[in-house]
Design a protein around this motif. Structure first.
Motif, PDB file in Angstrom:
ATOM      1  N   LYS A  37       0.832  -1.217   0.000  1.00 62.46           N
ATOM      2  CA  LYS A  37       0.000   0.000   0.000  1.00 62.46           C
ATOM      3  C   LYS A  37       0.861   1.260   0.000  1.00 62.46           C
ATOM      4  O   LYS A  37       0.511   2.271  -0.589  1.00 62.46           O
ATOM      5  CB  LYS A  37      -0.922  -0.002   1.222  1.00 62.46           C
ATOM      6  CG  LYS A  37      -2.000  -1.080   1.131  1.00 62.46           C
ATOM      7  CD  LYS A  37      -2.897  -1.016   2.347  1.00 62.46           C
ATOM      8  CE  LYS A  37      -4.027  -2.053   2.242  1.00 62.46           C
ATOM      9  NZ  LYS A  37      -4.928  -2.014   3.384  1.00 62.46           N
ATOM     10  N   LEU A  38       2.005   1.161   0.677  1.00 60.49           N
ATOM     11  CA  LEU A  38       2.912   2.315   0.696  1.00 60.49           C
ATOM     12  C   LEU A  38       3.442   2.593  -0.708  1.00 60.49           C
ATOM     13  O   LEU A  38       3.525   3.739  -1.127  1.00 60.49           O
ATOM     14  CB  LEU A  38       4.074   2.042   1.663  1.00 60.49           C
ATOM     15  CG  LEU A  38       5.164   3.138   1.718  1.00 60.49           C
ATOM     16  CD1 LEU A  38       4.558   4.464   2.145  1.00 60.49           C
ATOM     17  CD2 LEU A  38       6.295   2.706   2.661  1.00 60.49           C
ATOM     18  N   ALA A  39       3.738   1.507  -1.425  1.00 60.95           N
ATOM     19  CA  ALA A  39       4.239   1.679  -2.788  1.00 60.95           C
ATOM     20  C   ALA A  39       3.171   2.296  -3.683  1.00 60.95           C
ATOM     21  O   ALA A  39       3.430   3.214  -4.482  1.00 60.95           O
ATOM     22  CB  ALA A  39       4.696   0.346  -3.351  1.00 60.95           C
ATOM     23  N   ASP A  40       1.959   1.782  -3.526  1.00 62.47           N
ATOM     24  CA  ASP A  40       0.862   2.369  -4.313  1.00 62.47           C
ATOM     25  C   ASP A  40       0.653   3.856  -3.936  1.00 62.47           C
ATOM     26  O   ASP A  40       0.372   4.699  -4.789  1.00 62.47           O
ATOM     27  CB  ASP A  40      -0.441   1.587  -4.069  1.00 62.47           C
ATOM     28  CG  ASP A  40      -0.386   0.182  -4.674  1.00 62.47           C
ATOM     29  OD1 ASP A  40       0.438   0.018  -5.598  1.00 62.47           O
ATOM     30  OD2 ASP A  40      -1.168  -0.658  -4.220  1.00 62.47           O
ATOM     31  N   HIS A  41       0.783   4.159  -2.641  1.00 64.98           N
ATOM     32  CA  HIS A  41       0.592   5.548  -2.152  1.00 64.98           C
ATOM     33  C   HIS A  41       1.620   6.499  -2.775  1.00 64.98           C
ATOM     34  O   HIS A  41       1.272   7.584  -3.263  1.00 64.98           O
ATOM     35  CB  HIS A  41       0.713   5.541  -0.622  1.00 64.98           C
ATOM     36  CG  HIS A  41       0.691   6.935  -0.034  1.00 64.98           C
ATOM     37  ND1 HIS A  41      -0.472   7.654   0.147  1.00 64.98           N
ATOM     38  CD2 HIS A  41       1.715   7.753   0.397  1.00 64.98           C
ATOM     39  CE1 HIS A  41      -0.161   8.842   0.676  1.00 64.98           C
ATOM     40  NE2 HIS A  41       1.177   8.908   0.830  1.00 64.98           N
ATOM     41  N   LEU A  42       2.872   6.034  -2.812  1.00 67.39           N
ATOM     42  CA  LEU A  42       3.925   6.883  -3.371  1.00 67.39           C
ATOM     43  C   LEU A  42       3.742   7.045  -4.864  1.00 67.39           C
ATOM     44  O   LEU A  42       3.909   8.151  -5.406  1.00 67.39           O
ATOM     45  CB  LEU A  42       5.299   6.282  -3.066  1.00 67.39           C
ATOM     46  CG  LEU A  42       5.695   6.218  -1.580  1.00 67.39           C
ATOM     47  CD1 LEU A  42       7.027   5.495  -1.401  1.00 67.39           C
ATOM     48  CD2 LEU A  42       5.771   7.612  -0.990  1.00 67.39           C
ATOM     49  N   THR A  43       3.424   5.983  -5.512  1.00 64.01           N
ATOM     50  CA  THR A  43       3.272   6.030  -6.968  1.00 64.01           C
ATOM     51  C   THR A  43       2.098   6.921  -7.362  1.00 64.01           C
ATOM     52  O   THR A  43       2.169   7.700  -8.315  1.00 64.01           O
ATOM     53  CB  THR A  43       3.074   4.611  -7.541  1.00 64.01           C
ATOM     54  OG1 THR A  43       4.196   3.810  -7.168  1.00 64.01           O
ATOM     55  CG2 THR A  43       2.939   4.644  -9.053  1.00 64.01           C
ATOM     56  N   LYS A  44       1.030   6.791  -6.613  1.00 68.68           N
ATOM     57  CA  LYS A  44      -0.186   7.526  -6.946  1.00 68.68           C
ATOM     58  C   LYS A  44      -0.080   9.024  -6.612  1.00 68.68           C
ATOM     59  O   LYS A  44      -0.529   9.874  -7.369  1.00 68.68           O
ATOM     60  CB  LYS A  44      -1.367   6.904  -6.189  1.00 68.68           C
ATOM     61  CG  LYS A  44      -2.681   7.618  -6.410  1.00 68.68           C
ATOM     62  CD  LYS A  44      -3.779   6.920  -5.602  1.00 68.68           C
ATOM     63  CE  LYS A  44      -5.103   7.661  -5.764  1.00 68.68           C
ATOM     64  NZ  LYS A  44      -6.172   7.024  -4.964  1.00 68.68           N
ATOM     65  N   ASN A  45       0.513   9.386  -5.485  1.00 64.60           N
ATOM     66  CA  ASN A  45       0.459  10.779  -4.969  1.00 64.60           C
ATOM     67  C   ASN A  45       1.675  11.629  -5.319  1.00 64.60           C
ATOM     68  O   ASN A  45       1.641  12.852  -5.158  1.00 64.60           O
ATOM     69  CB  ASN A  45       0.289  10.766  -3.446  1.00 64.60           C
ATOM     70  CG  ASN A  45      -1.081  10.230  -3.042  1.00 64.60           C
ATOM     71  OD1 ASN A  45      -2.106  10.681  -3.531  1.00 64.60           O
ATOM     72  ND2 ASN A  45      -1.095   9.233  -2.174  1.00 64.60           N
ATOM     73  N   ILE A  46       2.767  11.003  -5.786  1.00 68.19           N
ATOM     74  CA  ILE A  46       3.959  11.801  -6.077  1.00 68.19           C
ATOM     75  C   ILE A  46       3.717  12.785  -7.214  1.00 68.19           C
ATOM     76  O   ILE A  46       4.143  13.956  -7.176  1.00 68.19           O
ATOM     77  CB  ILE A  46       5.169  10.884  -6.405  1.00 68.19           C
ATOM     78  CG1 ILE A  46       6.434  11.755  -6.536  1.00 68.19           C
ATOM     79  CG2 ILE A  46       4.898  10.085  -7.681  1.00 68.19           C
ATOM     80  CD1 ILE A  46       6.818  12.438  -5.295  1.00 68.19           C
ATOM     81  N   ALA A  47       2.952  12.335  -8.225  1.00 66.63           N
ATOM     82  CA  ALA A  47       2.677  13.237  -9.353  1.00 66.63           C
ATOM     83  C   ALA A  47       1.743  14.370  -8.930  1.00 66.63           C
ATOM     84  O   ALA A  47       1.913  15.545  -9.321  1.00 66.63           O
ATOM     85  CB  ALA A  47       2.061  12.450 -10.502  1.00 66.63           C
ATOM     86  N   ILE A  48       0.758  14.019  -8.063  1.00 73.23           N
ATOM     87  CA  ILE A  48      -0.184  15.051  -7.576  1.00 73.23           C
ATOM     88  C   ILE A  48       0.565  16.101  -6.756  1.00 73.23           C
ATOM     89  O   ILE A  48       0.365  17.309  -6.904  1.00 73.23           O
ATOM     90  CB  ILE A  48      -1.304  14.408  -6.754  1.00 73.23           C
ATOM     91  CG1 ILE A  48      -2.124  13.444  -7.641  1.00 73.23           C
ATOM     92  CG2 ILE A  48      -2.193  15.469  -6.123  1.00 73.23           C
ATOM     93  CD1 ILE A  48      -3.147  12.625  -6.885  1.00 73.23           C
ATOM     94  N   LEU A  49       1.455  15.595  -5.853  1.00 74.97           N
ATOM     95  CA  LEU A  49       2.217  16.503  -4.994  1.00 74.97           C
ATOM     96  C   LEU A  49       3.135  17.412  -5.820  1.00 74.97           C
ATOM     97  O   LEU A  49       3.219  18.614  -5.581  1.00 74.97           O
ATOM     98  CB  LEU A  49       3.045  15.684  -3.989  1.00 74.97           C
ATOM     99  CG  LEU A  49       3.896  16.490  -3.000  1.00 74.97           C
ATOM    100  CD1 LEU A  49       3.013  17.337  -2.102  1.00 74.97           C
ATOM    101  CD2 LEU A  49       4.778  15.547  -2.164  1.00 74.97           C
ATOM    102  N   ALA A  50       3.810  16.805  -6.810  1.00 75.88           N
ATOM    103  CA  ALA A  50       4.732  17.585  -7.627  1.00 75.88           C
ATOM    104  C   ALA A  50       3.988  18.647  -8.430  1.00 75.88           C
ATOM    105  O   ALA A  50       4.418  19.809  -8.538  1.00 75.88           O
ATOM    106  CB  ALA A  50       5.503  16.665  -8.557  1.00 75.88           C
ATOM    107  N   THR A  51       2.839  18.237  -8.982  1.00 76.71           N
ATOM    108  CA  THR A  51       2.052  19.208  -9.772  1.00 76.71           C
ATOM    109  C   THR A  51       1.568  20.371  -8.898  1.00 76.71           C
ATOM    110  O   THR A  51       1.626  21.548  -9.287  1.00 76.71           O
ATOM    111  CB  THR A  51       0.859  18.501 -10.413  1.00 76.71           C
ATOM    112  OG1 THR A  51       1.332  17.446 -11.270  1.00 76.71           O
ATOM    113  CG2 THR A  51       0.015  19.485 -11.220  1.00 76.71           C
ATOM    114  N   ALA A  52       1.082  20.042  -7.672  1.00 74.51           N
ATOM    115  CA  ALA A  52       0.575  21.090  -6.773  1.00 74.51           C
ATOM    116  C   ALA A  52       1.696  22.019  -6.325  1.00 74.51           C
ATOM    117  O   ALA A  52       1.540  23.252  -6.284  1.00 74.51           O
ATOM    118  CB  ALA A  52      -0.109  20.454  -5.569  1.00 74.51           C
ATOM    119  N   PHE A  53       2.886  21.456  -6.031  1.00 77.37           N
ATOM    120  CA  PHE A  53       4.014  22.288  -5.588  1.00 77.37           C
ATOM    121  C   PHE A  53       4.560  23.147  -6.740  1.00 77.37           C
ATOM    122  O   PHE A  53       4.954  24.299  -6.529  1.00 77.37           O
ATOM    123  CB  PHE A  53       5.116  21.406  -4.998  1.00 77.37           C
ATOM    124  CG  PHE A  53       4.952  21.173  -3.518  1.00 77.37           C
ATOM    125  CD1 PHE A  53       3.703  20.815  -2.984  1.00 77.37           C
ATOM    126  CD2 PHE A  53       6.036  21.293  -2.662  1.00 77.37           C
ATOM    127  CE1 PHE A  53       3.568  20.584  -1.619  1.00 77.37           C
ATOM    128  CE2 PHE A  53       5.889  21.087  -1.297  1.00 77.37           C
ATOM    129  CZ  PHE A  53       4.664  20.732  -0.762  1.00 77.37           C
TER     130      PHE A  53
END
Length: 396
Positions: A37-53
């Motif tokens: 689940k941690l791997a899925d969490h990182l894969t899924k949210n890293i692009a969202i976080l980068a786009t928002a930042f």
């Protein structure tokens, strides 16, 4: 995950992307514990976080640039002001010295100005002493006060020994005399390039005593320069004649056609006699007209000369113009007026002076002739009056 720094807690409507970035960071910062689940969490949210930042960073840079565009000109001006403020602070100890020096220069300039004025002020007081005559106002210090456009002349005066403001206690005639007292010293200063003075009707509102003092001043001025005085007042030429001043008196008349005629003025008595002799010798004038007019002309000439002699005699004894006018007005007959001229006493007998010659003839034509008319030789009567006037003037 620990390397993603938390966002600052700020509220700024100018950063609309801050909310999305904050939410993305909150989601990123709450990973599940299980590995998959941690791997899925990182894969899924890293692009969202980068786009928002990235969006937040871009918006923040735009905001900083916009605010720098507004602030930079102000910062430049503020920087320049700060430089001046620091220089002023460093020079502050010198300001006191400079102000003291400036005040000293102003005081010194005022003192020097008044020192230069001193000779003129003394001369003005001297002239005022002659012009004021019977006035009880004594002129005191004359100083220049004020600076730039607010400069003024300060005059002090004493009235019967009590300090008073000069202008507030003076009559109109005294103010005219004061104006002359201030003007003449400046106009006749040694360094003045003008060797003449022209005065237009200077004796208006002056009483007779001040007119006499004014003539004395003019006599002094005329010793070194040409003095020209224009006046409609008959008292001025009378005062000049009384003072026996070395002056030439002219009359300016405008006749028909606006033609201006300038002629040398003689004494009123001489003019009356000239008119009388001209009338006596004019063959076109009837004798009965001459009988009535010539005695009146002779009478006016005789009385005019008598007044001149009486005025000169009384003034020489320390009398004043008011006394002259009062005593002359109290003498209502030709005999009384001749007595005043001869002795200063209207009740004195004048028969001895009249004798039996031309003086008696002159008195007769001027006295009885005025009432009954002349019956003698008109030209001889005028000549007799002329001779009597000459003798009268010689009695002074």
């Amino acid at each position: 995950m620990d390397r993603v720094r938390p966002l600052p807690q700020i509220a700024d409507d100018a950063l609309p992307t801050l909310v999305a970035a904050t939410e993305a960071h909150a989601t990123w910062s709450a990973p599940p514990a299980a590995d998959l689940k941690l791997a899925d969490h990182l894969t899924k949210n890293i692009a969202i976080l980068a786009t928002a930042f990235d969006a937040l960073k871009r918006h923040a840079q735009e905001l900083v640039a916009a605010r720098e565009d507004l602030w930079t000109p102000l910062a430049l001006k503020l920087g320049a002001w700060v430089g001046l403020a620091r220089a002023a602070e460093e020079a502050a100890p010198m300001v006191t010295d400079v102000k003291a020096a400036s005040d000293w220069l102003k005081r010194s300039a005022g003192n020097l100005r008044n020192q230069r004025l001193t000779p003129l002020a003394e001369r003005a007081r001297d002239i005022w002493a002659r012009l004021r005559q019977e006035s009880n106002v004594e002129l005191g210090a004359i100083r220049l006060e004020g600076q730039a456009t607010s400069r003024r002349v300060e005059l002090s005066a004493e009235v019967d020994g009590v300090d008073a403001g000069a202008l507030g206690v003076m009559s109109q005639g005294e103010l005219h005399a004061l104006a002359l007292s201030l003007f003449l010293p400046r106009a006749t200063a040694p360094d003045s390039p003008f060797r003449f003075i022209v005065l237009d009707d200077p004796i208006q509102a002056m009483d007779p005593a001040k007119v006499q003092g004014f003539v004395q001043v003019l006599q002094e001025l005329a010793a070194e320069r040409q003095v020209i005085v224009l006046s409609h007042d008959d008292r001025l030429p009378a005062a000049v004649r009384r003072a026996k001043a070395s002056a030439r008196i002219y009359e300016v008349a405008r006749i028909a056609g606006s033609k201006v005629v300038v002629s040398e003025s003689s004494h009123p008595a001489s003019r009356y006699l000239e008119d009388g002799i001209a009338l006596a010798l004019d063959k076109n004038v009837p004798d009965d007209a001459k009988d009535g007019i010539i005695p009146s002309l002779c009478r006016m000439a005789f009385e005019s000369a008598a007044f001149e002699v009486f005025d000169e005699r009384l003034i020489a004894k320390g009398g004043d113009s008011a006394d002259v006018q009062e005593r002359w007005g109290g003498a209502t007959t030709l005999r009384q007026r001749l007595a005043l001229a001869l002795s200063g006493d209207k009740s004195k007998e004048i028969n001895t002076w009249l004798g039996t010659g031309p003086r008696r003839d002159a008195f007769s034509v001027c006295n009885a002739g005025v009432h009954t008319g002349s019956t003698g030789h008109h030209a001889d009567q005028v000549r007799a009056v002329k001779k009597a006037i000459k003798d009268l003037r010689a009695s002074v």
